[in-house]
Scaffold this active site. Structure first.
Site, mmCIF file in Angstrom:
data_model
loop_
_atom_site.group_PDB
_atom_site.id
_atom_site.type_symbol
_atom_site.label_atom_id
_atom_site.label_comp_id
_atom_site.label_asym_id
_atom_site.label_seq_id
_atom_site.Cartn_x
_atom_site.Cartn_y
_atom_site.Cartn_z
ATOM 1 N N ASP A 234 -15.872 19.313 -39.650
ATOM 2 C CA ASP A 234 -17.014 18.774 -39.678
ATOM 3 C C ASP A 234 -17.642 18.561 -38.108
ATOM 4 O O ASP A 234 -16.865 18.932 -37.347
ATOM 5 C CB ASP A 234 -17.128 17.438 -40.218
ATOM 6 C CG ASP A 234 -16.841 17.135 -41.593
ATOM 7 O OD1 ASP A 234 -17.146 18.049 -42.301
ATOM 8 O OD2 ASP A 234 -16.342 16.201 -42.245
ATOM 9 N N TYR B 201 -3.137 18.141 -39.920
ATOM 10 C CA TYR B 201 -4.137 17.470 -39.110
ATOM 11 C C TYR B 201 -3.636 16.528 -38.289
ATOM 12 O O TYR B 201 -2.744 15.711 -38.603
ATOM 13 C CB TYR B 201 -5.332 16.812 -39.935
ATOM 14 C CG TYR B 201 -6.168 17.822 -40.588
ATOM 15 C CD1 TYR B 201 -7.331 18.145 -39.832
ATOM 16 C CD2 TYR B 201 -6.090 18.290 -41.900
ATOM 17 C CE1 TYR B 201 -8.502 19.022 -40.468
ATOM 18 C CE2 TYR B 201 -6.985 19.290 -42.377
ATOM 19 C CZ TYR B 201 -8.186 19.517 -41.860
ATOM 20 O OH TYR B 201 -9.150 20.487 -42.482
#
Length: 247
Positions: A53, A111
């Protein structure tokens, strides 16, 4: 035609995410423009392991593309980097089987999220860490994060706006590290839902503040409702760290 698997790092600060969007600066668009220049104007498209994003960074995003050129694989990074902006860098490239798919063949992703836990902001880290000056019960957060490991329906940790129907994911690793004045959240799994990592971080920070208890995490998972979890942490502290494929 040959298929190339490439690894790209990028500072997501000035991007509206990975995926191409009309009128917006994206990493995919920059990479494809570089490929078009290398191919001397021929159309070029890439397929990534997944989207990131706006403002989210990547240490090792993976993508593939097809080419008719015969550039030695070790020279692809230099060829592309000469046409890329300073906040995007190809770090490796290799020729792979023509049926390799950067998205569908990925078996694990990791992540990491960086929180600057200090009394004062650091202007040199303001775009790469989430500044969080509030007192935190770190040990409670470490207790809470253990409940995330395993196979669960993670609907409570998925933002609205996704068209994904199957919310079941397996998290193999979830831990919290204290590194000087930063707190690093590490998550490795077979896949992640829309904003899943950022919502998990926001929820764990609420545990650290005492707003939620560590033992509430299983209840939050079981609720399968976004409203049960905490706030979504901002994107600029998040990094796509690694994408893993079977040999």
């Amino acid at each position: 035609m040959h298929r190339v698997k490439a690894i790209v790092s990028y500072d997501g600060t000035d991007f509206s995410g990975w995926q191409k969007q009309p009128g917006k600066r994206t990493v995919q668009d920059e990479v494809e423009k570089a490929l078009t220049k290398v191919h001397k104007g021929g159309p070029s498209s890439v397929t990534a392991s997944g989207r990131t994003d706006s403002s989210v960074h990547a240490l090792a995003q993976v993508f593939h593309f097809d080419t008719g050129l015969t550039i030695p694989e070790e020279k692809w990074p230099k060829a592309l980097n000469s046409h890329l902006p300073e906040d995007v860098q190809i770090t490796a490239a290799a020729y792979v089987d023509e049926d390799f798919h950067a998205r569908f063949d990925a078996v694990e992703k990791e992540y990491r999220y960086r929180v600057l836990h200090a009394k004062q902001k650091d202007i040199f880290r303001r775009r790469h860490t989430f500044f969080y000056p509030y007192p935190l019960q770190i040990e409670e957060m470490k207790k809470a994060v253990r409940f995330i490991v395993g196979t669960h329906d993670f609907s409570s940790f998925c933002a609205a706006g996704t068209d994904v129907k199957d919310m079941v994911r397996t998290v193999y690793k979830a831990e919290i590290l204290e590194i000087e004045d930063e707190i690093h959240f590490i998550f490795r799994g077979d896949g992640f839902l829309y904003n899943m990592v950022r919502i998990m971080v926001g929820t764990l920070l609420e545990v650290g503040k005492g707003v939620k208890s560590a033992e509430a995490i299983p209840e939050i998972i079981g609720a399968r409702k976004r409203a049960a979890a905490g706030k979504t942490a901002p994107g600029h502290g998040l990094y796509l760290w690694e994408v893993v494929y079977n040999e």
